[in-house]
Design an enzyme around this catalytic site. Structure first.
Site, short mmCIF file in Angstrom:
data_model
loop_
_atom_site.label_atom_id
_atom_site.label_comp_id
_atom_site.label_asym_id
_atom_site.label_seq_id
_atom_site.Cartn_x
_atom_site.Cartn_y
_atom_site.Cartn_z
N SER A 62 0.82 -1.21 0.00
CA SER A 62 0.00 0.00 0.00
C SER A 62 0.86 1.27 0.00
CB SER A 62 -0.92 0.01 1.21
OG SER A 62 -1.73 -1.15 1.22
N1 SAH Z 1 -0.49 -4.44 3.84
C1 SAH Z 1 -0.03 -5.14 2.68
C2 SAH Z 1 -1.15 -5.12 1.66
C3 SAH Z 1 -1.05 -6.17 0.66
S1 SAH Z 1 -2.35 -6.16 -0.53
C4 SAH Z 1 1.18 -4.44 2.14
O1 SAH Z 1 1.23 -3.21 2.22
O2 SAH Z 1 2.07 -5.11 1.61
C5 SAH Z 1 -3.61 -7.06 0.30
C6 SAH Z 1 -3.28 -8.47 0.69
O3 SAH Z 1 -4.46 -9.06 1.21
C7 SAH Z 1 -2.80 -9.37 -0.44
O4 SAH Z 1 -1.58 -9.92 -0.11
C8 SAH Z 1 -3.90 -10.44 -0.53
O5 SAH Z 1 -3.41 -11.72 -0.87
C9 SAH Z 1 -4.43 -10.43 0.89
N2 SAH Z 1 -5.78 -10.98 1.04
C10 SAH Z 1 -6.86 -10.81 0.24
N3 SAH Z 1 -7.92 -11.46 0.75
C11 SAH Z 1 -7.50 -12.07 1.89
C12 SAH Z 1 -8.13 -12.92 2.88
N4 SAH Z 1 -9.42 -13.27 2.81
N5 SAH Z 1 -7.39 -13.35 3.91
C13 SAH Z 1 -6.08 -13.03 4.03
N6 SAH Z 1 -5.43 -12.25 3.13
C14 SAH Z 1 -6.13 -11.77 2.08
#
Ligand code: SAH
Length: 226
Positions: A62
């Protein structure tokens, strides 16, 4: 000062302070955590830019401002037990580890878990627990949580997450359609919950039981996790 320290300082001034991030602990954590370590080497020079960046599997780390804004909205003082849904790169996880007592983080894509765990070890965060699971169900065995942060866009607020909030607990979550959402804060109170809209935003989809479903024949929308 290394070039990354300088870039971090510029990020703080140009993206966070200038847009109203005020919480001194949040600002200190954003200044401390080496964000460039959470992206692949070829992208390190862009790590402190004012945008999200790809981390593989069509997911993103993000934007710094969004990380700061979500973290500030959780109102952490240091003693909290926090649940994060969507570990991804682990950058937000590290920020939370700086600001709370324990961080429990769930991620559905296996590929990210080992990388994030290795970074937590390298940066010596021993208060972080990461597991591969559908975060829309929360982490029942560890509930209740004083704060829950969801880093992917949900069609609606998953009830299990509200259930797993402690009294006075805060849930910060983007809610909307697959591409655009509103970042919301839900606070659990004795009489129910109260909800505040924080800002419009655009997160990758929250995929799971109480999130978006895949397998509707949309090319490029197949799950890499479960
Ligand atoms: N805070 C992280 C955001 C990654 S993007 C960063 O800044 O790197 C969002 C993430 O949520 C992705 O890695 C995706 O695989 C995960 N995600 C989506 N749905 C999910 C779920 N139901 N349970 C766990 N993770 C999930």
């Amino acid at each position: 000062m290394s070039r990354f320290d300088l870039a971090r300082r510029r990020m703080l001034e140009g993206q966070l302070l200038s847009r109203g991030i005020k919480n001194a602990r949040v600002l200190a954590a954003m200044f401390k955590v080496p964000r460039h370590l959470f992206v692949e080497e070829a992208l390190q020079d862009q790590a402190y830019g004012d945008h999200a960046l790809p981390i593989g599997a069509r997911q993103t780390i993000s934007q710094p401002y969004m990380v700061a804004l979500m973290t500030e909205a959780l109102m952490l003082e240091g003693s909290e037990k926090v649940l994060e849904v969507g570990t991804g790169s682990g950058y937000q996880t590290a920020i939370l580890a700086e600001l709370a007592a324990q961080v429990y983080s769930l991620e559905r894509i296996d590929l990210f878990i080992e990388k994030a765990k290795a970074l937590m070890a390298q940066l010596q965060y021993d208060n972080v627990f990461i597991r591969c699971a559908d975060g829309t169900a929360g982490w029942k065995a560890e509930a209740p949580f004083n704060a829950i942060l969801v880093a992917a866009g949900a069609p609606e607020v998953p009830l299990s997450l509200v259930d797993q909030l402690a009294m006075g607990g805060r849930l910060v979550i983007p809610v909307g359609d697959r591409r655009t959402q509103v970042l919301k804060r839900i606070v659990k109170e004795r009489t129910g919950t109260s909800e505040t809209a924080i800002t419009p935003c655009a997160f990758v989809p929250l995929v799971g039981e109480a999130g978006w479903q895949y397998g509707k024949g949309e090319a490029g929308d197949q799950p890499e996790g479960f």
